[in-house]
Design an enzyme around this catalytic site. Structure first.
Site, short mmCIF file in Angstrom:
data_model
loop_
_atom_site.label_atom_id
_atom_site.label_comp_id
_atom_site.label_asym_id
_atom_site.label_seq_id
_atom_site.Cartn_x
_atom_site.Cartn_y
_atom_site.Cartn_z
CG ASP A 174 86.17 119.68 21.64
OD1 ASP A 174 86.18 119.10 22.75
OD2 ASP A 174 85.18 120.28 21.20
CE LYS A 227 93.29 129.65 12.42
NZ LYS A 227 92.40 130.09 11.32
CG ASP A 277 91.70 128.11 8.60
OD1 ASP A 277 92.15 127.45 9.56
OD2 ASP A 277 91.96 129.32 8.41
CB THR A 299 99.87 136.09 13.09
OG1 THR A 299 98.58 136.06 12.48
CG2 THR A 299 100.77 135.06 12.47
CE LYS A 331 91.99 130.99 4.91
NZ LYS A 331 91.12 131.29 6.06
NE ARG A 343 91.89 141.31 3.16
CZ ARG A 343 92.28 141.77 4.35
NH1 ARG A 343 91.72 142.85 4.86
NH2 ARG A 343 93.23 141.16 5.02
O1 C5P Z 1 92.63 138.81 2.35
P1 C5P Z 1 93.88 138.17 2.89
O2 C5P Z 1 94.85 137.75 1.80
O3 C5P Z 1 94.53 138.99 3.97
O4 C5P Z 1 93.34 136.82 3.56
C1 C5P Z 1 94.19 135.98 4.27
C2 C5P Z 1 93.41 134.81 4.81
O5 C5P Z 1 94.25 134.04 5.66
C3 C5P Z 1 92.20 135.19 5.66
O6 C5P Z 1 91.21 134.16 5.47
C4 C5P Z 1 92.74 135.16 7.06
O7 C5P Z 1 91.76 134.87 8.02
C5 C5P Z 1 93.75 134.02 6.99
N1 C5P Z 1 94.81 134.09 7.97
C6 C5P Z 1 95.67 135.17 8.09
N2 C5P Z 1 96.66 135.19 9.03
C7 C5P Z 1 96.81 134.16 9.85
C8 C5P Z 1 95.96 133.07 9.76
C9 C5P Z 1 94.97 133.06 8.79
O8 C5P Z 1 95.55 136.12 7.32
N3 C5P Z 1 97.79 134.19 10.74
#
Ligand code: C5P
Length: 230
Positions: A63, A60, A58, A118, A31, A210
């Site tokens: 427009d 989003k 991603d 979220t 992503k 992460r």
């Molecule tokens: O590091 P981690 O596993 O938390 O990363 C989750 C990824 O998903 C990040 O790129 C974050 O921006 C994205 N994301 C999220 N929650 C959402 C939408 C996107 O964690 N509701």
């Protein structure tokens, strides 16, 4: 079989390429979000595609329909596999995104709709004029709306995916971030689920950042998550 997507949350193309090479065959879907794309532009998408990987772009989009249609077309030309739009962009915008995606045939980009971020709660929704619905009700309503107007799937939290996957037609894609293997650091995520729980509830793609990127052995971390998913 659900797919694992690694969130390439790094700041430069060089770092992105280094991570993708280090993870190697353990992951084939990445992503690319606003941070990396704004820093490096389409070149970073090309670099990841050149390494033989699939890309979830991603950004989003929200427009006017014509602009979104043309942006999706640009993503399709880059060979992007998944792209996000905001469902509040409304009917004509969602349909325009789908029209552009369909120009690339069955292997073209799939359009995923964001329902309610979220990070938003009831008070935030009221601030922007959405009253009379809880965030959960708004998620369900927008999920139905977006898929009825052409979205191939939805980005949703692992806590919502069960409800949505039961309510929507088979074949709908459900992409869930907020996934944490049992025992791993939660970080700033508040409503998490394990890979097994997310898949059991209907997720078709898990987005994990992460727990893999920051692991001392990212290959082992990715393999452990895939094992848990299956
Ligand atoms: O590091 P981690 O596993 O938390 O990363 C989750 C990824 O998903 C990040 O790129 C974050 O921006 C994205 N994301 C999220 N929650 C959402 C939408 C996107 O964690 N509701």
């Amino acid at each position: 079989m659900a797919e694992l997507i690694v969130a390439l949350d790094v700041q430069s193309r060089a770092e992105a390429v280094e991570k993708v090479k280090a993870i190697g065959d353990a992951v084939d879907f990445y992503k690319i979000g606003l941070e990396l794309f704004t820093a490096e532009g389409p070149d970073v998408v090309k670099a990841v595609k050149d390494l033989g990987k699939r890309v979830f772009l991603d950004l989003k989009f929200h427009d006017i329909p014509r602009t979104v249609e043309r942006a999706v077309r640009s993503g399709g030309k880059l060979g992007v596999d998944l792209m996000t739009i905001h469902s509040v962009g409304a009917k004509a915008m969602i349909e325009a995104a789908r029209t552009a995606a369909d120009e690339f045939g069955p292997n073209g980009p799939k359009i995923l709709a964001v329902t309610v971020l979220t990070s938003l709660d009831q008070a935030d929704l009221a601030d922007v004029g959405i009253v009379g619905r809880t965030p959960a009700e708004q998620v369900q309503a927008m999920a139905q709306f977006a898929t009825a107007h052409g979205a191939h799937g939805l980005v949703c939290s692992p806590k919502e995916v069960g409800l949505l996957s039961r309510a929507l037609p088979a074949g709908t894609l459900f992409i869930t971030p907020g996934v944490r293997p049992a025992g791993s650091a939660v970080g700033d995520q508040k409503r998490v689920a394990t890979p097994a729980e997310a898949v059991r509830d209907g997720a078709t793609h898990l987005v994990v950042g992460r727990p893999i990127l920051a692991a001392s052995d990212p290959v082992a971390a990715a393999k452990a998550i895939r094992a848990e998913m299956s």
